[in-house]
Design a protein around this motif. Structure first.
Motif, mmCIF file in Angstrom:
data_model
loop_
_atom_site.group_PDB
_atom_site.id
_atom_site.type_symbol
_atom_site.label_atom_id
_atom_site.label_comp_id
_atom_site.label_asym_id
_atom_site.label_seq_id
_atom_site.Cartn_x
_atom_site.Cartn_y
_atom_site.Cartn_z
ATOM 1 N N GLY A 43 6.017 -7.507 -6.850
ATOM 2 C CA GLY A 43 5.009 -8.017 -5.937
ATOM 3 C C GLY A 43 4.230 -6.905 -5.276
ATOM 4 O O GLY A 43 4.700 -5.773 -5.195
ATOM 5 N N ALA A 44 3.034 -7.249 -4.818
ATOM 6 C CA ALA A 44 2.195 -6.296 -4.082
ATOM 7 C C ALA A 44 1.312 -7.065 -3.118
ATOM 8 O O ALA A 44 0.674 -8.054 -3.496
ATOM 9 N N LEU A 45 1.297 -6.605 -1.878
ATOM 10 C CA LEU A 45 0.448 -7.199 -0.857
ATOM 11 C C LEU A 45 -0.848 -6.407 -0.774
ATOM 12 O O LEU A 45 -0.832 -5.178 -0.715
ATOM 13 N N VAL A 46 -1.967 -7.125 -0.790
ATOM 14 C CA VAL A 46 -3.286 -6.498 -0.660
ATOM 15 C C VAL A 46 -4.010 -7.148 0.514
ATOM 16 O O VAL A 46 -3.730 -8.285 0.887
ATOM 17 N N ARG A 47 -4.939 -6.411 1.118
ATOM 18 C CA ARG A 47 -5.728 -6.961 2.232
ATOM 19 C C ARG A 47 -7.016 -7.599 1.754
ATOM 20 O O ARG A 47 -7.489 -8.569 2.325
ATOM 21 N N ASN A 48 -7.614 -7.035 0.723
ATOM 22 C CA ASN A 48 -8.920 -7.476 0.247
ATOM 23 C C ASN A 48 -8.798 -8.817 -0.501
ATOM 24 O O ASN A 48 -8.128 -8.897 -1.526
ATOM 25 N N PRO A 49 -9.453 -9.864 -0.026
ATOM 26 C CA PRO A 49 -9.364 -11.162 -0.699
ATOM 27 C C PRO A 49 -9.864 -11.129 -2.147
ATOM 28 O O PRO A 49 -9.443 -11.941 -2.964
ATOM 29 N N GLN A 50 -10.748 -10.184 -2.477
ATOM 30 C CA GLN A 50 -11.242 -10.084 -3.851
ATOM 31 C C GLN A 50 -10.150 -9.576 -4.802
ATOM 32 O O GLN A 50 -10.257 -9.747 -6.014
ATOM 33 N N LYS A 51 -9.103 -8.956 -4.267
ATOM 34 C CA LYS A 51 -7.992 -8.484 -5.091
ATOM 35 C C LYS A 51 -6.889 -9.527 -5.229
ATOM 36 O O LYS A 51 -6.022 -9.397 -6.082
ATOM 37 N N ASN A 52 -6.929 -10.554 -4.400
ATOM 38 C CA ASN A 52 -5.917 -11.601 -4.433
ATOM 39 C C ASN A 52 -5.879 -12.273 -5.802
ATOM 40 O O ASN A 52 -6.918 -12.678 -6.329
ATOM 41 N N GLY A 53 -4.702 -12.356 -6.387
ATOM 42 C CA GLY A 53 -4.545 -13.007 -7.689
ATOM 43 C C GLY A 53 -4.763 -12.106 -8.884
ATOM 44 O O GLY A 53 -4.477 -12.488 -10.008
#
Length: 91
Positions: A45-55
């Motif tokens: 898993g990896a948590l990202v802040r940028n919604p464009q990177k989500n998924g």
């Protein structure tokens, strides 16, 4: 190179240590690339802040081949993973 010690409380022979990266920017990306290259680890898993990177595939985000793990902006999703370690790399 000094051999990495084997944790005795979570490691199972033949099973890689499962990690998630909280903050997959430059430093977190380096952690992911190193973990993917080492058979002793499995990135789950990896948590990202940028919604464009989500998924998006985590491997693609860190400029390597896809690894079949999707990045998420959902902290609870990361917290719910079955991991041995969370690497925190805040921006």
């Amino acid at each position: 190179m000094t051999p990495r010690p084997t944790p005795t409380d979570t490691a199972t022979p033949g099973r890689p240590l499962r990690i998630a990266v909280w903050g997959a920017g430059e430093v977190g990306g380096a952690v992911i690339r190193a973990a993917v290259a080492d058979p002793g680890f499995e990135v789950v898993g990896a948590l990202v802040r940028n919604p464009q990177k989500n998924g998006r595939d985590v491997g693609e985000l860190v400029r390597i081949a896809p690894i079949g793990v999707r990045a998420t902006t959902d902290r609870d999703e990361i917290k719910s993973l079955d991991v041995d370690c969370v690497v925190v790399s805040p921006a």
